[in-house]
Design a protein around this motif. Structure first.
Motif, short mmCIF file in Angstrom:
data_model
loop_
_atom_site.label_atom_id
_atom_site.label_comp_id
_atom_site.label_asym_id
_atom_site.label_seq_id
_atom_site.Cartn_x
_atom_site.Cartn_y
_atom_site.Cartn_z
N GLU A 1 -52.15 14.88 23.05
CA GLU A 1 -53.25 15.15 23.97
C GLU A 1 -54.14 16.34 23.61
OE1 GLU A 1 -50.13 15.89 24.72
OE2 GLU A 1 -50.02 17.62 26.02
N ASN A 2 -53.82 17.12 22.60
CA ASN A 2 -54.70 18.24 22.25
C ASN A 2 -54.83 18.36 20.75
OD1 ASN A 2 -52.46 19.70 21.28
ND2 ASN A 2 -52.01 20.40 23.34
N SER A 3 -55.68 19.24 20.30
CA SER A 3 -55.96 19.37 18.87
C SER A 3 -54.73 19.83 18.09
CB SER A 3 -57.11 20.34 18.63
OG SER A 3 -56.78 21.61 19.13
N PHE A 4 -53.74 20.38 18.78
CA PHE A 4 -52.52 20.81 18.11
C PHE A 4 -51.57 19.66 17.85
CE2 PHE A 4 -49.99 24.17 16.59
CZ PHE A 4 -48.69 23.91 16.92
N SER A 5 -51.83 18.49 18.45
CA SER A 5 -50.89 17.37 18.37
C SER A 5 -51.53 16.11 17.79
CB SER A 5 -50.35 17.05 19.76
OG SER A 5 -49.70 18.15 20.29
N GLN A 6 -52.26 16.24 16.71
CA GLN A 6 -52.93 15.08 16.11
C GLN A 6 -52.10 14.50 14.98
OE1 GLN A 6 -57.01 15.68 15.05
NE2 GLN A 6 -57.15 17.37 16.47
N ARG B 1 -49.81 19.16 14.51
CA ARG B 1 -50.48 19.19 13.22
C ARG B 1 -50.92 20.62 12.95
NH1 ARG B 1 -55.80 15.76 11.81
NH2 ARG B 1 -55.08 15.20 9.76
N LYS B 2 -50.61 21.09 11.78
CA LYS B 2 -51.02 22.43 11.38
C LYS B 2 -52.42 22.31 10.79
CE LYS B 2 -49.10 26.34 8.88
NZ LYS B 2 -48.01 26.74 8.01
N ASP B 3 -53.38 22.93 11.45
CA ASP B 3 -54.79 22.76 11.08
C ASP B 3 -55.10 23.08 9.63
OD1 ASP B 3 -55.49 21.88 13.61
OD2 ASP B 3 -55.89 23.91 14.32
N ASN B 4 -54.52 24.14 9.09
CA ASN B 4 -54.93 24.57 7.76
C ASN B 4 -54.32 23.78 6.62
OD1 ASN B 4 -52.39 25.60 8.10
ND2 ASN B 4 -52.87 27.66 7.39
N ASP B 5 -53.29 22.96 6.85
CA ASP B 5 -52.76 22.16 5.74
C ASP B 5 -52.82 20.66 6.00
OD1 ASP B 5 -50.60 21.56 7.40
OD2 ASP B 5 -49.13 22.63 6.20
N GLN B 6 -53.38 20.25 7.15
CA GLN B 6 -53.58 18.84 7.48
C GLN B 6 -52.28 18.04 7.43
OE1 GLN B 6 -56.78 17.53 8.44
NE2 GLN B 6 -56.89 19.72 8.69
N GLU B 7 -51.15 18.67 7.65
CA GLU B 7 -49.85 17.98 7.65
C GLU B 7 -49.43 17.71 9.08
OE1 GLU B 7 -47.17 15.85 6.68
OE2 GLU B 7 -47.68 16.93 4.85
N ASP B 8 -48.81 16.56 9.28
CA ASP B 8 -48.31 16.16 10.59
C ASP B 8 -46.83 16.49 10.68
OD1 ASP B 8 -50.81 14.95 11.23
OD2 ASP B 8 -50.24 13.26 9.98
N SER C 1 -40.80 26.10 16.11
CA SER C 1 -41.66 27.22 16.50
C SER C 1 -43.09 26.88 16.10
CB SER C 1 -41.22 28.50 15.79
OG SER C 1 -42.21 29.49 15.92
N LYS C 2 -44.02 26.97 17.06
CA LYS C 2 -45.42 26.68 16.75
C LYS C 2 -45.99 27.69 15.76
CE LYS C 2 -46.56 24.18 20.92
NZ LYS C 2 -47.45 24.06 22.07
N ARG C 3 -45.41 28.88 15.68
CA ARG C 3 -45.87 29.90 14.74
C ARG C 3 -45.44 29.61 13.31
NH1 ARG C 3 -43.43 34.25 18.04
NH2 ARG C 3 -44.31 33.69 20.03
#
Length: 192
Positions: free
Chosen positions: A111-116, A61-68, A76-78
């Motif tokens: 399992e982490n905030s990057f994967s919600q 999940r990209k934190d700044n756009d709330q998209e999954d 690429s995570k970037r």
């Protein structure tokens, strides 16, 4: 799912696919989700029906756009939005096919905030004829079962289908109990 369930049409993207255009890259997944016109027309002519989408892999999940996002092998995570496939896009494409009901199953770590994956979509699911199934809650890991070379969730999901548990309520009850016996993860089913 390919061997046991009797689907009319199957598009399968795997790392082992003999055809390069069916390997799970960003471009290939987007092409498959574009659904060739002949399949869209046939699906509509046959009167809709159910359209299933199954993804096993990594999610983010990209934190700044709330998209999954679903992460293909070349993501690429970037640059998530440019190299990954959003769950919203998957749902939009399946809707275009004229399905009466959409079933989206995602077996991916969270399992982490990057994967919600999932929270912003759950409210929309309740308003549509869609079922969304996740292998685990946010902040949990989706575990593999070495003896069967498969995820615990997928293994138990197939077992539930074999036993005839096909309604969301029955699947939810069965998966909650059975997955917990093999792994510290909690499946989530949203429908409505």
């Amino acid at each position: 799912l390919l061997k046991e369930e009797k689907f009319n049409h199957v598009f399968c993207c795997t790392d082992n696919s003999p055809q390069e255009n069916y390997r799970p890259t960003y471009a290939n997944i987007k092409d498959v989700l574009g659904l060739p016109e002949e399949y869209q027309e046939k699906f509509i002519e046959e009167g809709g029906g159910d359209f299933w989408f199954f993804f096993s892999g990594h999610g983010a999940r990209k934190d700044n756009d709330q998209e999954d996002y679903l992460l293909p092998r070349d993501a690429s995570k970037r640059d998530l939005s440019g190299t990954s496939v959003s769950v919203t896009y998957v749902r939009q494409q399946l809707r275009k096919a004229g399905a009466d009901k959409i079933v989206v199953i995602i077996d991916a770590c969270r399992e982490n905030s990057f994967s919600q994956i999932g929270e912003p979509i759950q409210a929309q699911i309740r308003e549509m004829e869609e079922i969304l199934i996740y292998s685990c809650r946010p902040y949990e890991k989706s575990r593999e079962l070495d003896k069967v070379q498969q995820g615990v969730f997928t293994y138990k999901l197939l077992e539930a289908f074999r036993k005839g548990y096909v309604t969301p309520q029955k699947l939810d009850e069965y998966l909650q109990l059975e997955v917990a016996k093999l792994s510290n993860q909690t499946p989530i089913i949203r429908y409505g």
